[in-house]
Design a protein around this motif. Structure first.
Motif, mmCIF file in Angstrom:
data_model
loop_
_atom_site.group_PDB
_atom_site.id
_atom_site.type_symbol
_atom_site.label_atom_id
_atom_site.label_comp_id
_atom_site.label_asym_id
_atom_site.label_seq_id
_atom_site.Cartn_x
_atom_site.Cartn_y
_atom_site.Cartn_z
ATOM 1 N N ASP A 120 0.843 -1.180 0.000
ATOM 2 C CA ASP A 120 0.000 0.000 0.000
ATOM 3 C C ASP A 120 0.893 1.249 0.000
ATOM 4 N N ALA A 121 0.699 2.130 -0.959
ATOM 5 C CA ALA A 121 1.634 3.255 -1.092
ATOM 6 C C ALA A 121 1.462 4.305 0.009
ATOM 7 N N VAL A 122 0.199 4.554 0.423
ATOM 8 C CA VAL A 122 -0.040 5.708 1.297
ATOM 9 C C VAL A 122 0.769 5.666 2.604
ATOM 10 N N PRO A 123 0.740 4.554 3.370
ATOM 11 C CA PRO A 123 1.510 4.569 4.619
ATOM 12 C C PRO A 123 3.003 4.806 4.375
ATOM 13 N N ILE A 124 3.510 4.287 3.269
ATOM 14 C CA ILE A 124 4.937 4.462 2.970
ATOM 15 C C ILE A 124 5.226 5.922 2.611
ATOM 16 N N LEU A 125 4.313 6.503 1.839
ATOM 17 C CA LEU A 125 4.492 7.916 1.478
ATOM 18 C C LEU A 125 4.404 8.800 2.720
ATOM 19 N N ILE A 126 3.452 8.512 3.583
ATOM 20 C CA ILE A 126 3.283 9.328 4.790
ATOM 21 C C ILE A 126 4.502 9.180 5.692
ATOM 22 N N LYS B 288 9.450 12.071 7.598
ATOM 23 C CA LYS B 288 10.905 12.199 7.764
ATOM 24 C C LYS B 288 11.437 13.409 6.986
ATOM 25 N N LEU B 289 10.630 13.896 6.060
ATOM 26 C CA LEU B 289 11.077 15.026 5.238
ATOM 27 C C LEU B 289 10.445 16.332 5.679
ATOM 28 N N GLU B 290 9.619 16.262 6.719
ATOM 29 C CA GLU B 290 8.838 17.439 7.066
ATOM 30 C C GLU B 290 9.740 18.615 7.435
ATOM 31 N N TYR B 291 10.979 18.306 7.888
ATOM 32 C CA TYR B 291 11.898 19.386 8.247
ATOM 33 C C TYR B 291 12.241 20.265 7.044
ATOM 34 N N ARG B 292 11.995 19.757 5.845
ATOM 35 C CA ARG B 292 12.360 20.514 4.646
ATOM 36 C C ARG B 292 11.348 21.609 4.326
ATOM 37 N N GLY B 293 10.145 21.471 4.850
ATOM 38 C CA GLY B 293 9.087 22.416 4.549
ATOM 39 C C GLY B 293 7.836 21.815 5.122
ATOM 40 N N TYR B 294 6.966 22.661 5.661
ATOM 41 C CA TYR B 294 5.861 22.047 6.391
ATOM 42 C C TYR B 294 4.631 22.923 6.382
ATOM 43 N N ASP B 295 4.382 23.617 5.268
ATOM 44 C CA ASP B 295 3.171 24.440 5.269
ATOM 45 C C ASP B 295 1.999 23.761 4.572
ATOM 46 N N SER B 296 2.249 22.721 3.826
ATOM 47 C CA SER B 296 1.167 21.914 3.257
ATOM 48 C C SER B 296 1.748 20.585 2.788
ATOM 49 N N ALA B 297 0.864 19.640 2.532
ATOM 50 C CA ALA B 297 1.342 18.302 2.161
ATOM 51 C C ALA B 297 0.295 17.611 1.302
ATOM 52 N N GLY B 298 0.746 16.630 0.525
ATOM 53 C CA GLY B 298 -0.219 15.910 -0.297
ATOM 54 C C GLY B 298 0.359 14.643 -0.896
ATOM 55 N N VAL B 299 -0.538 13.780 -1.352
ATOM 56 C CA VAL B 299 -0.116 12.553 -2.045
ATOM 57 C C VAL B 299 -1.006 12.343 -3.277
ATOM 58 N N ALA B 300 -0.446 11.671 -4.266
ATOM 59 C CA ALA B 300 -1.223 11.225 -5.429
ATOM 60 C C ALA B 300 -0.958 9.733 -5.569
ATOM 61 N N VAL B 301 -2.006 8.935 -5.687
ATOM 62 C CA VAL B 301 -1.852 7.482 -5.728
ATOM 63 C C VAL B 301 -2.637 6.927 -6.909
ATOM 64 N N PHE B 302 -2.021 5.998 -7.610
ATOM 65 C CA PHE B 302 -2.705 5.375 -8.740
ATOM 66 C C PHE B 302 -3.625 4.262 -8.232
ATOM 67 N N ASP B 303 -4.924 4.390 -8.507
ATOM 68 C CA ASP B 303 -5.892 3.382 -8.074
ATOM 69 C C ASP B 303 -6.129 2.412 -9.236
ATOM 70 N N GLU B 304 -5.728 1.140 -9.008
ATOM 71 C CA GLU B 304 -5.790 0.158 -10.107
ATOM 72 C C GLU B 304 -7.218 -0.142 -10.540
ATOM 73 N N GLY C 125 -3.754 2.103 -3.447
ATOM 74 C CA GLY C 125 -2.932 1.925 -4.637
ATOM 75 C C GLY C 125 -1.499 1.618 -4.232
ATOM 76 N N LYS C 126 -0.752 1.081 -5.180
ATOM 77 C CA LYS C 126 0.605 0.640 -4.857
ATOM 78 C C LYS C 126 1.681 1.507 -5.527
ATOM 79 N N VAL C 127 1.218 2.571 -6.144
ATOM 80 C CA VAL C 127 2.145 3.496 -6.793
ATOM 81 C C VAL C 127 1.731 4.906 -6.404
ATOM 82 N N GLY C 128 2.670 5.690 -5.891
ATOM 83 C CA GLY C 128 2.261 7.039 -5.507
ATOM 84 C C GLY C 128 3.431 7.980 -5.325
ATOM 85 N N ILE C 129 3.091 9.275 -5.291
ATOM 86 C CA ILE C 129 4.097 10.306 -5.016
ATOM 87 C C ILE C 129 3.548 11.215 -3.921
#
Ligand code: AGP
Length: 611
Positions: free
Chosen positions: A12-18, A23-39, A67-71
């Motif tokens: 499942d992509a979402v937990p991995i992306l989150i 771990k990257l939140e230190y780089r910037g933290y004013d908004s966040a999002g994910v896009a996931v391909f739903d098969e 989905g198993k693919v996401g950014i």
């Protein structure tokens, strides 16, 4: 400044992306999002929001994505306010292409006009949305998706790390970079992209460091990396050897506090393999007498805290080696038409190794023939890879936005470089060096002893929390220390503070001193003590409260200061490292006392990858 992450595999992509985003939140933290391909739905779904990763998680809890693919992306706003609309990922018009981006597309205005004329609608104020539409445009005009991406890279100017999904190719992520960091993580039946290694360390320690203009195409079980001529390149696997623990809080309330407490170890690690009875071993750097004699100018260039560490180097090299050193802000360096040639040694200092201005200054110096020497913390970062020589600061990952242990490590590097140059050029005798070495070896325990006095700094916070303005003053090396102390207080306590060369106060700024002013007087340089004390008395006479940082045994200062924090006695050159530790803790407690987010202060980001 933003964080980019991507996953493709069997899970499942979402937990991995989150997890990666957190771990990257230190780089910037004013908004966040994910896009996931739903098969099942055969489409890319989006979830994004203004605010922290937690807000995104809350939103995903209400409307889960599968989905198993996401950014994914965590943002530090450059174009457009932090808002749901401006949060990444960004879609092309019919949601065929989804893009996450770190960097700045400098020519986005003209591209946007061009795309609007072609009928594209822009939803956000970001520069990034142009990329999504432009890929879409070339793809729909008949190009293969990869060719469309390459075409877009020809058209866009600026800096970028991009993660791209296309609805027609649910089995791949395309990623590319120029002047913004990007790594590809190599897993088993799964692969990753990320702006920085901590994002993927839970899953893999094998990564490819993507170079500028390379394009990576990831499927679940393959990674292809192409250069700008679209030829496949063979890359070496880079093994991340630090522990995931290093990127965790390990029981501390904040990363900043943990990092402050790691400093005895950081100092030890930096000295251990480098101090010998024969001299200083600068890893594999070949900067001996012959090379040094060819050098007639030294620049030390950096930004922010790293700049102040560089300034310590300037004061020391000039005083000990007696050669002129220019210390410059990287953001100003290029605009001064600096005098550089093949006799120039350019030392660049950077924790992240990705600071855009520092990279640009280093490239300019390189172009003009200078020898470039990076003092870098992040292994495999751009500066580490591009500088002719690298001395790693061995501080481990620094997560808190306010730099603490990295500064300390950079200052140790300055001690080592100063001794090395002085010894090579015969400006320091072996006996002098052995005496300094003895003092240096005591530093870890001296830092430790300062840390045991942490409660005093908490007390000072309670006493001085109502201060309206804070002046940090000192002379010589104490003045350099005052700059770093003041920056730390501004960054995390959001208190107006100014560092001032003590002797300059009466030339203007003393007009600002009043009863609500706190003056932090740094008086560790004994030969300057009487002079700085006069300036402290001038402030006291105008109603300011004074907190002094002095060397143990200096009882004289008790007559003039309201409070004194004593640092252990040491050799004069080593006081900046010690005197800065109480400043870090004071800023930390002031920020806590004022209810601020210590690790993620407002408006800032850890790694400043835009100019
Ligand atoms: C330090 O507390 C700051 N967050 C900032 O000044 C930082 O030192 C500067 O941006 C340079 O970063 P670098 O060391 O990663 O190049």
């Amino acid at each position: 400044m933003c964080g980019v992450v991507g996953y493709i595999g069997k899970n499942d992509a979402v937990p991995i992306l989150i997890n990666g985003l957190s771990k990257l939140e230190y780089r910037g933290y004013d908004s966040a999002g994910v896009a996931v391909f739903d098969e099942e739905q055969k489409k890319i779904n989006l979830c994004k929001t203004k605010g922290r990763i937690q807000n995104l998680q809350d939103k995903l809890y209400m409307s889960p994505l599968k989905g198993k693919v996401g950014i994914g992306h965590t943002r530090w706003a450059t174009h457009g306010v932090p808002s749901d609309r401006n949060a990444h990922p960004h879609f092309s018009d019919d949601s065929k292409i989804a893009v996450v981006h770190n960097g700045i597309i400098e020519n986005y205005m003209s591209l946007k006009e061009e795309l609007e004329e072609k009928g594209y609608n822009f939803i956000s104020e970001t520069d990034t949305e142009t990329v999504a539409h432009l890929i879409d445009y070339y793809y729909k005009s008949g190009m293969d998706i990869l060719d469309a991406v390459f075409k877009v890279l020809e058209r866009i100017e600026g800096s970028y790390a991009l993660g791209i999904l296309c609805r027609d190719f649910p089995d791949r992520i395309i990623a590319t970079r120029k002047d913004s960091p990007l790594v590809v993580g190599i897993g088993k039946n799964e692969n990753f992209i990320a702006s920085d290694m901590p994002a993927i360390l839970n899953y893999t320690r094998d990564v490819y460091l993507i170079d500028d203009n390379e394009v990576a195409v990831l499927t679940a079980d393959s990674i292809k990396i192409l250069n700008s001529d679209k030829d496949e390149v063979e890359k070496k696997i880079f093994k991340v050897d630090w522990d995931i623990e290093a990127a965790e809080k390990s029981g501390y309330d904040h990363f900043m506090l943990k990092e402050i407490h790691e400093q005895p170890k950081v100092v030890r690690d930096n000295l251990n393999s480098r101090l010998t009875d024969e001299g200083v071993v600068l890893d594999n750097i070949c900067l001996g007498k012959a090379e040094l004699e060819k050098i007639n100018r030294i620049y030390i260039v950096a930004c922010g805290t790293a700049y102040y560490a560089g300034l310590v180097g300037k004061y020391l090299i000039e005083r000990v080696v007696r050669i002129p050193v220019n210390s410059e802000f990287a953001s100003e360096f290029r605009y001064k038409e600096p005098l550089i040639d093949d006799k120039t040694l350019m030392i660049v200092v950077s924790q992240s190794g990705e600071t855009a201005d520092t990279i640009a200054a280093m490239r300019l110096a390189k172009e003009k023939g200078a020898r470039t020497f990076g003092i870098v913390n992040a292994v495999g970062s751009s500066i580490a890879r591009e500088a002719d020589d690298v001395l790693y600061t061995l501080a481990g990952p620094e997560i808190a936005v306010a730099s603490t242990k990295a500064f300390t490590a950079q200052v140790v590097s300055m001690y080592l470089i100063t001794c090395h140059i002085a010894l090579e050029l015969g400006k320091m005798t072996k006996d002098e060096f052995l005496k300094i070495k003895e003092h240096m070896e005591l530093l870890p325990s001296l830092v430790n002893s300062i840390l045991t006095k942490e409660p005093a700094l908490k007390r000072f916070m309670h006493k001085y929390i109502g201060s309206k303005n804070v002046f940090y003053i000192g002379r010589g090396l104490d003045y350099v220390v005052s700059m770093e102390g003041s920056l730390k207080l501004k960054e995390i306590a959001y208190l107006h503070s100014e560092p001032y060369a003590a002797g300059e106060l009466k030339h203007g700024p003393i007009a600002l001193i009043e009863e609500s002013t706190l003056v932090i007087g740094i008086v560790t340089q004994e030969e300057l003590f009487d002079k700085t004390v006069s300036n402290i008395r001038e402030c006291k006479a105008r109603g300011a409260k004074v907190l002094a940082i002095a060397m143990e045994g200096n009882t004289e200062i008790l007559k003039y200061a309201d409070d004194v924090f004593y640092i252990p006695r040491t050799y004069w050159m080593l006081t900046p490292l010690l005197a800065n530790i109480p400043q870090q803790l004071f800023a930390y407690y002031m920020a806590l006392g004022l209810g601020n987010d210590v690790d993620k202060p407002r408006n800032l980001a850890k790694s400043v990858t835009v100019e």
